[in-house]
Design an enzyme around this catalytic site. Structure first.
Site: not given
Ligand code: ADP
Length: 450
Positions: A165, A203, A116, A291
């Protein structure tokens, strides 16, 4: 020309790929673990090969077995599905080295987006706006402190190899940072074998809005609009809809165009999803999935484009079936993920399904591998069905979804069906007024009080 595809997956996604192959006149090879010998994807495929024991490490992640199965059945391509090996660059490399076609993106993009930190760098270079945060990985607590001071609390410590997550910890204030930093690293090491972490501003109350992009090997790149995936628990999606209730067509064009331009700049190939957080009218890139997504059917419903067929055609070297100007967005679609899980703890609830009845009628699509008498194995993901409903507009879609949810029967284990039945009559869902924190912080509080 692809004549025979080996599907390196199980469950609803294996069936989804199998259906696309049938529609295109392509032969199919199912692979399965010993626990899945009677599974629906095995029953419906033209051929099947047992590739190992019940744990995924012995079967669905067993690269030598999968390659051997492809060789002995004479398959010319492998579709990795979703999860398992779908974002594993080494697997794609081995598939390629055996003269087989990997139905997915280029290896370099799987590698770049799988990390990431690297993904954010690539995204920024391609012109995408990022969540403010560290410039790359953060190695020490002192470094974390100075980044956090700069971007402002609360901050989120995230695993570079993260997914599902996991490896994500919030520090509300400077006092929490040391604990968040060390626990995110420990969790990341345990889950992914890599404790590299980075920092982002946490955020306040954003929405999760992602954009589907599709690129062929002839330089054509398009976007297929967005999916709103803010209904989440433990950072995992539960219900998704397209289009998002908060974007108008100008905003859709704006973010779609930016995403497609970024994909073009990267030289991307195949299906990709750029995930953004959306707050106060601004988009912030968080990651890209290289994907097919679990929630792809809602895009198919509102565009009329079969994403899996498109993916197979791209892998065969063909051009996209549509240009951006030919893409039209029509109606509204919602997907409910139906998991075999406990309604409060979310722990999986495997076991034998004694009674299974799917919803039907206009606008209803159920992608599931269940049948009455099927024993859900305890070894895999708890997703057992996807209920996808289409309507002329959002209200029509929600009303059909209520009807469909009433018709579904999965007995005797608890599933997320009950939760979905409550969600679709909730005022906030009806008005589209929800963010990523809504389910856990507002809905469950209301639900417990009632
Ligand atoms: P993963 O790959 O583990 O699913 P993500 O980066 O896609 O992780 O983030 C999953 C979820 O976590 C997002 O959809 C959001 O709900 C929350 N999230 C991720 N980054 C942030 C952030 N910077 N601020 C607030 N919520 C976040």
């Amino acid at each position: 020309m692809i004549k025979k595809i080996l599907i390196a997956n199980r469950g609803d996604v294996a069936l989804r790929v199998l259906r696309a192959c049938r529609d295109m006149g392509i032969e199919t090879v199912a692979v399965h673990s010993t626990a899945d010998a009677d599974a629906m994807h095995v029953r419906l495929a033209d051929e099947s090969v047992c590739i190992g024991g019940a744990p995924s490490s012995e079967s669905y992640l067993n690269v030598p077995s999968i390659i051997t199965a492809a060789t002995i059945t004479g398959a010319d391509a492998i579709h990795p599905g979703v999860g398992f090996l779908s974002e594993n660059a080494d697997f794609a490399r081995v598939v390629d080295a055996h003269g087989l076609t990997f139905i997915g993106p280029r290896i370099e993009h799987i590698t770049a987006m799988g990390d990431k930190v690297e993904a954010k760098r690539t995204a920024a270079d391609s012109g995408l706006p990022l969540v403010p945060g560290s410039d790359g990985a953060v190695a020490t607590i002192d470094e974390a402190r100075s980044v956090a001071e700069e971007v402002g609390y609360p901050v989120l410590v995230k695993a570079a190899s993260g997914g599902g997550g996991r490896g994500m910890k919030v520090a509300a204030t400077a006092d929490d940072l040391a604990e968040a930093f060390s626990s995110a690293r420990t969790e990341a090491k345990a889950a992914f074998g890599d404790d590299t972490v980075y920092l982002e501003r946490y955020l306040d109350n954003p929405r999760h809005i992602e954009v589907q992009v599709v690129a062929d090997s002839h330089g054509n790149v398009i976007h297929l609009g967005e999916r709103e995936c803010s209904v989440q628990r433990r950072h995992q999606k539960l219900l998704e809809e397209a289009p998002s209730p908060v974007l108008d067509s100008a905003q859709r064009d704006h973010i779609g165009t930016i995403a497609a331009q970024a994909a073009a700049k990267m030289g991307y190939l195949g299906l990709g999803t750029m995930e953004f957080l959306y707050e106060n009218g601004e988009f912030f890139f968080i990651e890209m999935n290289t994907r097919l997504q679990v929630e792809h059917p809602i895009t198919e419903e509102i565009t009329g484009i079969d994403l899996v067929c498109e993916q197979i055609r791209i892998a065969a070297g063909e051009k996209l079936s549509v240009t951006q100007d030919e893409v039209t967005f029509k109606g509204h679609a919602i997907e409910c993920r139906i998991n075999a899980e406990h309604p409060e703890t979310f722990f999986p609830t495997p076991g034998t399904v004694t009674n299974f009845h799917t919803a039907g009628g206009p606008g209803v699509r159920v992608d599931s591998f269940l049948n009455s008498g099927y024993a859900i194995p305890p070894y895999y993901d708890s997703l057992i069905a996807k209920l996808v409903v289409y309507g002329d507009d959002r209200e029509h879609c929600l009303s059909r979804l209520r009807r469909a949810l009433q018709e579904c029967i999965i007995e005797p284990m608890p599933t997320s069906l009950d939760l979905h039945r409550k969600l679709v009559v909730d005022d906030d869902i009806i008005s589209g007024n929800y963010t990523i924190r809504w389910l856990e912080e507002e809905f469950f509080a209301k639900d417990n009080a009632s």
